[in-house]
Design an enzyme around this catalytic site. Structure first.
Site, PDB file in Angstrom:
ATOM      1  N   HIS A  50       0.816  -1.217   0.000  1.00  6.88           N
ATOM      2  CA  HIS A  50       0.000   0.000   0.000  1.00  6.88           C
ATOM      3  C   HIS A  50       0.849   1.266   0.000  1.00  6.88           C
ATOM      4  CE1 HIS A  50       0.507  -0.210   4.495  1.00  6.88           C
ATOM      5  NE2 HIS A  50       0.524   1.112   4.359  1.00  6.88           N
ATOM      6  N   ASP A  69       0.283  -7.734   1.592  1.00  3.56           N
ATOM      7  CA  ASP A  69       0.666  -6.319   1.609  1.00  3.56           C
ATOM      8  C   ASP A  69       2.183  -6.156   1.593  1.00  3.56           C
ATOM      9  OD1 ASP A  69       0.243  -3.616   1.507  1.00  3.56           O
ATOM     10  OD2 ASP A  69      -0.180  -3.368   3.638  1.00  3.56           O
ATOM     11  N   SER A  79       4.806   2.616   7.900  1.00  3.90           N
ATOM     12  CA  SER A  79       4.451   1.417   7.134  1.00  3.90           C
ATOM     13  C   SER A  79       5.616   0.983   6.269  1.00  3.90           C
ATOM     14  CB  SER A  79       3.228   1.701   6.254  1.00  3.90           C
ATOM     15  OG  SER A  79       2.073   1.872   7.019  1.00  3.90           O
TER      16      SER A  79
END
Length: 472
Positions: free
Chosen positions: A123, A153, A227
């Protein structure tokens, strides 16, 4: 009048005598008794050393070595994308095309090899036109996207450098324990690496409710921009890729989640070697046991995975696993919920052998099972047998999403629309259908009324021409 004054005088005199007697005898005795029982406070001298417990004497954990081994391996990832601006009324009136603008997203990444491979979250780089990497020493590189896996992911990037880069060492996330100290290292604002500390709060967490995730949960602070960063143990080994936070505000409020390193490592190895992720299955369906589930399945155990059905032609079927068996371990991994099972299988490839420990008739048995390819499993849906796209078909056609029709007993779809074996279903009611898991989720949502709720079907024929049909 004299009598009244006499009475008042006598009353006052009696009160004075009574009060004097109480003060002289009763109150004096009570004061002496109270002081005799009262303990005086003990004041501590300035040089007093309080006794401490062993817990307080224990040295606090030292993360300096782990931080030093990690911070130079964590990078800043900048994703630049071109997005179309929504058309205004004036654009429509004058027939102007909507203009594009630049949109920048940022995150973190981890160098995993000296020759420049970098792992991050899918993402973080989704929709990117260009990707740039800033190292902890402020050097900037352009990166190319090697591959991604949306399910886990995970994305793999590559940069070219004349010098060897400071790569991180992989740890074994399966052996990480709840309560173990960990560091979360990210580069969220391109201000060099940032380190936070915490403990592992739980393992094999599924946030989706679809039994498709198996996160490491930690209370090390992770905020937007972290992230794709590293979750490391006390020696600086990579045990997770920081991915998500659980928050109503969008910021850290207590728990964060990381993809286990064993899963991430297997995904990137598959991307490098095969170009996509090699998914393997055990070939069983059922549910995690609890008090309620045990009552429903008619068993006494309350932990483990209850096998309700075994798929034909799978490794579990060939190895002799039966309906009613309770899976308690895969190799040395305890299985208490479905995400334990699915998470461990994500670290394996088709044809890998795992030792499945089962409880059958109150006896523990260990059965070696050769894992099968995920595309051999089918699902029945509106009188059609659907399967995942075979890997060889994906490589041949560059079509990576959809489910193929294995057989069709639905007379309407067969005679009116001509949907035959070999056709590919790509969408239902504007919901993308990527794998049979999406079909199963649709059926779980609508149950026996699933067919009645379909108003739009998107599919491809054997010539790979895209079509759609509206039912009402």
């Amino acid at each position: 009048m004299k009598k009244i004054l006499t009475l008042v005088f006598i009353s006052m005199l009696g009160g004075i005598i009574a009060l004097s007697a109480y003060t002289l005898f009763l109150e004096k005795e009570q004061i002496v008794k109270f002081e005799g029982e009262q303990e005086q406070p003990q004041f501590l001298n300035a040089n007093y050393n309080a006794k401490t417990t062993n817990v307080l004497n224990t040295n606090a954990p030292d993360f300096t070595v782990a931080a030093e081994n990690t911070i130079n391996s964590v990078v800043h990832v900048k994703n630049t994308a071109l997005v179309s601006r929504a058309a205004s009324f004036e654009d429509l009136f004058y027939g102007r095309q909507s203009q594009q603008r630049t949109q920048v997203g940022t995150g973190s990444g981890v160098i995993i090899s000296p020759d420049g491979y970098i792992i991050t979250n899918n993402h973080v780089i989704t929709g990117s036109n260009t990707i740039s990497i800033t190292l902890n020493d402020n050097r900037v590189f352009d990166a190319i996207l090697i591959g991604t896996d949306e399910k886990t992911d995970i994305a793999l990037l590559k940069i070219e450098s004349e010098d060897d880069l400071p790569a991180i060492e992989f740890g074994d996330s399966d052996t990480a324990k709840v309560g173990e100290w960990v560091l979360a290292v990210g580069n969220p604002f391109n201000l060099t690496s940032t380190v936070t500390a915490g403990i592992i709060s739980a393992k094999a967490r599924d946030l989706s409710g679809k039994n498709s995730q198996s996160f490491i949960q930690t209370d090390a602070a992770i905020n937007p921009g972290n992230s794709g960063g590293a979750l490391v143990n006390s020696t600086g080994q990579l045990i997770g890729i920081n991915t998500a936070i659980s928050s109503q505000t969008g910021s850290y409020i207590g728990y964060s989640f990381a993809v286990p390193s064993n899963i991430a490592k297997k995904v990137i190895q598959d991307i490098i070697e095969y170009g996509d992720v090699q998914e393997s299955i055990l070939g069983v369906s059922g549910g995690a046991l609890s008090s309620r589930a045990a009552q429903e399945f008619g068993v006494n155990a309350t932990q483990g995975f209850f096998v309700k059905d075994v798929e034909d032609n799978t490794g579990a079927k060939k190895a002799g696993i039966k309906s009613g068996d309770i899976i308690t371990k895969l190799d040395n991994i305890e299985i208490s919920k479905f995400s334990d099972l699915s998470g461990y299988l994500k670290t394996k490839r088709p044809n890998d052998v795992v030792n499945v420990e089962i409880l059958r008739d109150r006896e523990i048995k260990s059965i070696p099972v050769t894992l099968s390819k995920s595309d051999i499993v089918s699902v029945d849906f509106i009188d059609m047998e659907l399967r995942n796209l075979p890997q060889r078909f994906k490589k041949k056609t560059d079509i990576t999403e959809g489910v193929v029709v294995q057989s069709n007993k639905n007379k309407y779809l067969y005679t009116k629309l001509g949907i035959r074996p070999g056709y590919i279903i790509t969408g239902i009611n504007d919901i993308p259908i990527k794998t049979i898991e999406d079909i199963q989720e649709f059926v779980a949502k609508y149950g026996s009324n699933a067919q009645d709720t379909i108003f739009k079907l998107e599919y491809m024929n054997t010539n790979l021409e895209r079509k759609e049909v509206l039912f009402r």
